[in-house]
Scaffold this active site. Structure first.
Site, mmCIF file in Angstrom:
data_model
loop_
_atom_site.group_PDB
_atom_site.id
_atom_site.type_symbol
_atom_site.label_atom_id
_atom_site.label_comp_id
_atom_site.label_asym_id
_atom_site.label_seq_id
_atom_site.Cartn_x
_atom_site.Cartn_y
_atom_site.Cartn_z
ATOM 1 N N PRO A 1 0.786 -1.273 -0.070
ATOM 2 C CA PRO A 1 -0.140 0.041 -0.254
ATOM 3 C C PRO A 1 0.797 1.274 0.101
ATOM 4 O O PRO A 1 1.753 1.375 0.808
ATOM 5 C CB PRO A 1 -0.823 -0.071 1.373
ATOM 6 C CG PRO A 1 -0.719 -1.651 1.768
ATOM 7 C CD PRO A 1 0.642 -1.969 1.083
ATOM 8 N N GLU A 2 0.505 2.086 -0.847
ATOM 9 C CA GLU A 2 1.274 3.440 -1.002
ATOM 10 C C GLU A 2 0.327 4.611 -0.578
ATOM 11 O O GLU A 2 -0.906 4.499 -0.073
ATOM 12 C CB GLU A 2 1.850 3.677 -2.406
ATOM 13 C CG GLU A 2 2.713 2.566 -2.637
ATOM 14 C CD GLU A 2 3.247 2.555 -4.160
ATOM 15 O OE1 GLU A 2 3.539 3.987 -4.599
ATOM 16 O OE2 GLU A 2 3.720 1.562 -4.907
#
Ligand SMILES: [Zn+2]
Length: 274
Positions: free
Chosen positions: A2-3
């Protein structure tokens, strides 16, 4: 992993459910997920507090508590925060449950067990080292220029360095560099002012677009209700495996490794040394 867009989406979608809720209990199936303080102290200090806010900084969630302390969560490689009823069966790979009043649970699902929870007095002790937020007004082409000045590291590595810019990781670095037509191995300090302006614009474009599409579910990312995001359908080069063609010029997309990160680019649209 996840960014920024994935963490932002989870934050936005979790917030209306959890704001004002009181923590009634903590269940840990994997105690290693608590990094600070001790497991016993973490649970005893968290239980009974209300969640008064939820913010994002870089890839961190910052939950504000009535005591003034903050719960900081990082999903690392494979984490998700799912919302569910207290009576529901925990999803597979749930490592921790934060039980809330009104029959709500936050399930911390994390197949590879890299996720982290910390309870600290002040978020600054964790997020102080982060670079600027790329979607905030203060992040201008001039700021990006200063961050890259005299840097000899590959631009791909600099974009993924959380102390340079917060929140960008492998996927969105590849997408922003492709859209800006910049080779991932170019030294940060070698970019012209025109290239920096382009890169600044494409960083913001790819991140906003991914937020609009509720994040990219290429791997194990889920939204709090268990559904997937669709941002990966917009990807031009990232995660395009095995001979896929550049959507702009039709050249096969290449994969190289930059500082241990799989990196996708078009050798024609992003020529080295230009
Ligand atoms: Zn191309």
């Amino acid at each position: 992993m996840p960014e920024l867009p994935e963490v932002e989406t989870i934050k936005n979608e979790l917030l209306p459910h959890i704001i004002g809720r009181r923590v009634t209990g903590v269940t840990l199936f994997w105690e290693g997920i608590v990094h600070q303080p001790s497991v016993e102290e973490f649970c005893s200090r968290l239980i009974g507090q209300r969640l008064t806010g939820l913010a994002r900084r870089g890839k961190y969630f910052i939950f504000s508590l009535t005591s003034g302390e903050v719960l900081i969560i990082h999903l690392r490689m494979t984490g998700s925060l799912l919302i569910g009823q207290d009576s529901s069966e925990p999803p597979k790979y749930t490592r921790a449950i934060i039980h809330l009043d009104k029959d709500l649970n936050i399930f911390f699902r994390d197949p590879r067990k890299f996720g982290v929870m910390r309870l600290v007095e002040n978020a600054d002790s964790i997020v102080d080292k982060l670079g600027p937020e790329p979607l905030e007004a203060g992040f201008t082409p001039q700021v990006l220029s200063q961050l890259l000045e005299k840097r000899s590291a590959p631009i791909k590595a600099l974009l993924c360095d959380q102390t340079v810019i917060a929140g960008i990781g492998n996927m969105y670095a590849d997408e922003a560099l492709f859209a800006a037509r910049i080779h991932p191995l170019r030294q940060g300090g070698s970019l012209s002012s025109a290239e920096i302006e382009r890169l600044h614009r494409t960083i913001q474009q790819v991140l906003w677009s991914a937020i609009d599409n509720k994040g990219a579910s290429v791997d194990t990312y889920f939204r709090p209700d268990g559904t997937t995001g669709t941002a990966h359908f917009q990807f031009q080069v990232a995660h395009r495996l095995g001979g896929e063609l550049c959507p702009v010029c039709g050249t096969p997309i290449e994969r190289i490794t930059v500082r241990n990160r799989g990196t996708y680019f078009c050798p024609k649209c992003q020529p080295q040394g230009v």
